[in-house]
Write a protein that holds these residues in place. Structure first.
Motif, mmCIF file in Angstrom:
data_model
loop_
_atom_site.group_PDB
_atom_site.id
_atom_site.type_symbol
_atom_site.label_atom_id
_atom_site.label_comp_id
_atom_site.label_asym_id
_atom_site.label_seq_id
_atom_site.Cartn_x
_atom_site.Cartn_y
_atom_site.Cartn_z
ATOM 1 N N ALA A 78 0.838 -1.207 0.000
ATOM 2 C CA ALA A 78 0.000 0.000 0.000
ATOM 3 C C ALA A 78 0.872 1.255 0.000
ATOM 4 C CB ALA A 78 -0.926 -0.006 1.209
ATOM 5 N N MET A 79 1.941 1.232 0.790
ATOM 6 C CA MET A 79 2.864 2.363 0.819
ATOM 7 C C MET A 79 3.541 2.543 -0.538
ATOM 8 S SD MET A 79 4.748 2.441 4.540
ATOM 9 C CE MET A 79 5.281 0.724 4.547
ATOM 10 N N ALA A 80 3.906 1.433 -1.164
ATOM 11 C CA ALA A 80 4.566 1.490 -2.471
ATOM 12 C C ALA A 80 3.633 2.073 -3.533
ATOM 13 C CB ALA A 80 5.035 0.101 -2.881
ATOM 14 N N GLN A 81 2.351 1.714 -3.460
ATOM 15 C CA GLN A 81 1.380 2.247 -4.418
ATOM 16 C C GLN A 81 1.233 3.760 -4.253
ATOM 17 O OE1 GLN A 81 -1.941 -0.308 -3.412
ATOM 18 N NE2 GLN A 81 -1.529 -1.698 -5.127
ATOM 19 N N LYS A 82 1.210 4.204 -3.000
ATOM 20 C CA LYS A 82 1.085 5.636 -2.718
ATOM 21 C C LYS A 82 2.323 6.386 -3.207
ATOM 22 C CE LYS A 82 0.223 8.892 1.058
ATOM 23 N NZ LYS A 82 -0.008 9.031 2.534
ATOM 24 N N LEU A 83 3.499 5.828 -2.933
ATOM 25 C CA LEU A 83 4.752 6.466 -3.342
ATOM 26 C C LEU A 83 4.926 6.417 -4.856
ATOM 27 C CD1 LEU A 83 7.072 7.945 -1.981
ATOM 28 C CD2 LEU A 83 8.257 5.775 -1.725
ATOM 29 N N SER A 84 4.452 5.346 -5.471
ATOM 30 C CA SER A 84 4.500 5.247 -6.937
ATOM 31 C C SER A 84 3.759 6.409 -7.577
ATOM 32 C CB SER A 84 3.878 3.927 -7.406
ATOM 33 O OG SER A 84 4.656 2.821 -7.027
ATOM 34 N N THR A 85 2.639 6.762 -6.990
ATOM 35 C CA THR A 85 1.832 7.865 -7.513
ATOM 36 C C THR A 85 2.544 9.202 -7.349
ATOM 37 O OG1 THR A 85 -0.215 6.673 -7.024
ATOM 38 C CG2 THR A 85 -0.384 9.053 -7.326
ATOM 39 N N SER A 86 3.114 9.430 -6.161
ATOM 40 C CA SER A 86 3.760 10.719 -5.912
ATOM 41 C C SER A 86 5.047 10.894 -6.711
ATOM 42 C CB SER A 86 4.036 10.901 -4.416
ATOM 43 O OG SER A 86 4.962 9.935 -3.951
ATOM 44 N N LEU A 87 5.782 9.789 -6.933
ATOM 45 C CA LEU A 87 7.021 9.862 -7.714
ATOM 46 C C LEU A 87 6.787 9.684 -9.206
ATOM 47 C CD1 LEU A 87 9.355 7.665 -5.448
ATOM 48 C CD2 LEU A 87 9.519 10.139 -5.763
ATOM 49 N N ASP A 88 5.606 9.181 -9.552
ATOM 50 C CA ASP A 88 5.250 8.881 -10.947
ATOM 51 C C ASP A 88 6.179 7.828 -11.548
ATOM 52 O OD1 ASP A 88 3.696 8.974 -13.183
ATOM 53 O OD2 ASP A 88 4.463 10.878 -13.930
ATOM 54 N N ILE A 89 6.470 6.792 -10.746
ATOM 55 C CA ILE A 89 7.283 5.655 -11.198
ATOM 56 C C ILE A 89 6.650 4.371 -10.670
ATOM 57 C CG2 ILE A 89 9.441 6.988 -11.277
ATOM 58 C CD1 ILE A 89 10.228 5.696 -8.606
ATOM 59 N N PRO A 90 6.929 3.213 -11.295
ATOM 60 C CA PRO A 90 6.317 1.943 -10.860
ATOM 61 C C PRO A 90 7.067 1.300 -9.691
ATOM 62 C CG PRO A 90 7.650 1.561 -12.797
ATOM 63 C CD PRO A 90 7.713 3.044 -12.542
ATOM 64 N N LEU A 91 7.018 1.942 -8.524
ATOM 65 C CA LEU A 91 7.784 1.434 -7.385
ATOM 66 C C LEU A 91 7.269 0.073 -6.918
ATOM 67 C CD1 LEU A 91 10.216 2.586 -5.844
ATOM 68 C CD2 LEU A 91 8.642 3.256 -4.034
ATOM 69 N N THR A 92 5.984 -0.196 -7.098
ATOM 70 C CA THR A 92 5.431 -1.500 -6.707
ATOM 71 C C THR A 92 6.093 -2.626 -7.502
ATOM 72 O OG1 THR A 92 3.610 -1.068 -8.250
ATOM 73 C CG2 THR A 92 3.190 -0.659 -5.915
ATOM 74 N N LYS A 93 6.434 -2.356 -8.737
ATOM 75 C CA LYS A 93 7.121 -3.337 -9.578
ATOM 76 C C LYS A 93 8.470 -3.703 -8.977
ATOM 77 C CE LYS A 93 9.353 -3.522 -14.160
ATOM 78 N NZ LYS A 93 9.510 -2.799 -15.447
ATOM 79 N N TRP A 94 9.220 -2.703 -8.531
ATOM 80 C CA TRP A 94 10.544 -2.955 -7.973
ATOM 81 C C TRP A 94 10.459 -3.582 -6.591
ATOM 82 C CZ3 TRP A 94 12.735 -3.165 -12.155
ATOM 83 C CH2 TRP A 94 12.539 -2.208 -13.156
ATOM 84 N N LEU A 95 9.446 -3.212 -5.820
ATOM 85 C CA LEU A 95 9.250 -3.836 -4.511
ATOM 86 C C LEU A 95 8.995 -5.335 -4.666
ATOM 87 C CD1 LEU A 95 8.842 -3.714 -1.425
ATOM 88 C CD2 LEU A 95 6.438 -3.133 -1.880
ATOM 89 N N SER A 96 8.259 -5.711 -5.689
ATOM 90 C CA SER A 96 7.924 -7.139 -5.897
ATOM 91 C C SER A 96 9.157 -7.961 -6.220
ATOM 92 C CB SER A 96 6.889 -7.283 -7.016
ATOM 93 O OG SER A 96 7.452 -6.959 -8.280
ATOM 94 N N ARG A 97 10.223 -7.333 -6.684
ATOM 95 C CA ARG A 97 11.450 -8.051 -7.031
ATOM 96 C C ARG A 97 12.472 -8.019 -5.900
ATOM 97 N NH1 ARG A 97 12.883 -6.463 -13.346
ATOM 98 N NH2 ARG A 97 10.779 -6.734 -14.181
ATOM 99 N N LEU A 98 12.221 -7.228 -4.879
ATOM 100 C CA LEU A 98 13.190 -7.062 -3.790
ATOM 101 C C LEU A 98 13.207 -8.297 -2.895
ATOM 102 C CD1 LEU A 98 15.105 -4.843 -2.598
ATOM 103 C CD2 LEU A 98 13.198 -4.214 -1.085
ATOM 104 N N ALA A 99 14.413 -8.781 -2.595
ATOM 105 C CA ALA A 99 14.540 -9.969 -1.734
ATOM 106 C C ALA A 99 15.782 -9.831 -0.862
ATOM 107 C CB ALA A 99 14.644 -11.233 -2.596
ATOM 108 N N GLU A 100 15.745 -10.502 0.294
ATOM 109 C CA GLU A 100 16.898 -10.489 1.188
ATOM 110 C C GLU A 100 18.078 -11.215 0.552
ATOM 111 O OE1 GLU A 100 16.121 -11.913 5.092
ATOM 112 O OE2 GLU A 100 14.419 -10.580 5.423
ATOM 113 N N ILE A 101 19.272 -10.713 0.808
ATOM 114 C CA ILE A 101 20.480 -11.417 0.390
ATOM 115 C C ILE A 101 20.794 -12.467 1.443
ATOM 116 C CG2 ILE A 101 22.969 -11.228 0.032
ATOM 117 C CD1 ILE A 101 22.556 -8.512 -1.173
ATOM 118 N N SER A 102 20.810 -13.713 1.036
ATOM 119 C CA SER A 102 21.003 -14.800 1.996
ATOM 120 C C SER A 102 22.479 -15.112 2.176
ATOM 121 C CB SER A 102 20.273 -16.046 1.536
ATOM 122 O OG SER A 102 20.680 -16.418 0.241
#
Length: 247
Positions: free
Chosen positions: A223-247
């Motif tokens: 939800a935060m990513a969707q809100k920030l995506s709108t304010s920055l006008d970039i697809p931040l939700t797309k990048w969040l979905s690819r983010l993962a911890e380095i094991s």
């Protein structure tokens, strides 16, 4: 077909510096076929390169008051942060005076008391220590030959950690070749507690790291990513979905 219009062509001891207009976009290039920076002339604060969009992910965890950016290029990160984060204080470090002059002349950089441009070697600048620790430290250090390998040095990562606040974030833009660079991953985990990364699919591997663990409900984070995506006008939700911890 968009016409390529060369509007600036110079060089310094490190190589060529060219500015090219392509339709509604302006590009900074350090080598043939290279895009160091790209802006849309009508809205220079909206990030065009996908890796720079991914570098905004720490804004989901923190609203930074003080930021240091290592590697200016055309200043896309400076423009985006200055426009989107109220009262932010930005220090941007660039090795090449000619690059800084070019960015200020052609890339619509914001000016004012909240921005400090420094001409210095990024590693040396960090080693001397920042006047005040920062909430966000971003590295985007590239030259004619590609990524500056000083980013991989133990001293560089240690100095990054030393100059960031306890709840602050480091953002590294690396070539995707370094995803399996065991030395870098171990070095990051030695100096930071929360280390995550994503492959943009366009040749870049973006790492974000913090000295504290951040646990946020996945639904709330989206939800935060969707809100920030709108304010920055970039697809931040797309990048969040690819983010993962380095094991």
């Amino acid at each position: 077909m968009n016409q390529h219009n060369l509007i600036h062509d110079s060089a310094d001891e490190y190589g060529p510096i060219r500015v090219i207009d392509v339709g509604q976009y302006r590009i900074l290039s350090f080598a043939e076929g290279d895009e160091q920076s790209r802006i849309r002339l009508a809205s220079p604060h909206i990030l065009q390169h996908e890796y720079t969009q991914a570098m905004m992910l720490p804004l989901l965890f923190i609203q930074p008051k003080r930021v240091c950016i290592l590697g200016l290029g055309g200043g896309a990160l400076v423009n985006a942060l200055y426009h989107s984060v109220p009262s932010i204080q930005i220090t941007a470090v660039e090795l090449r005076q000619e690059v800084l002059d070019t960015a200020q002349m052609y890339f619509k950089l914001p000016q004012g008391k909240r921005i400090n441009f420094v001409v210095d070697n990024a590693a040396s600048f960090l080693d001397k220590g920042l006047d005040k620790k920062v909430d966000l430290l971003m590295t985007d250090i590239y030259h004619t030959e590609g990524m500056d390998r000083s980013v991989l040095a133990t001293s560089f990562i240690e100095n990054c950690a030393r100059n960031i606040k306890e709840n602050g974030w480091l953002v590294l833009n690396c070539w995707s070749d370094y995803k399996n660079h065991e030395g870098l991953s171990e070095l990051l985990k030695d100096n930071f507690v929360d280390v995550r990364a994503l492959d943009t699919g366009t040749g870049n591997w973006v790492v974000i790291a913090c000295k504290k663990t951040h646990t946020v409900n996945a639904k709330a984070m989206k939800a935060m990513a969707q809100k920030l995506s709108t304010s920055l006008d970039i697809p931040l939700t797309k990048w969040l979905s690819r983010l993962a911890e380095i094991s």
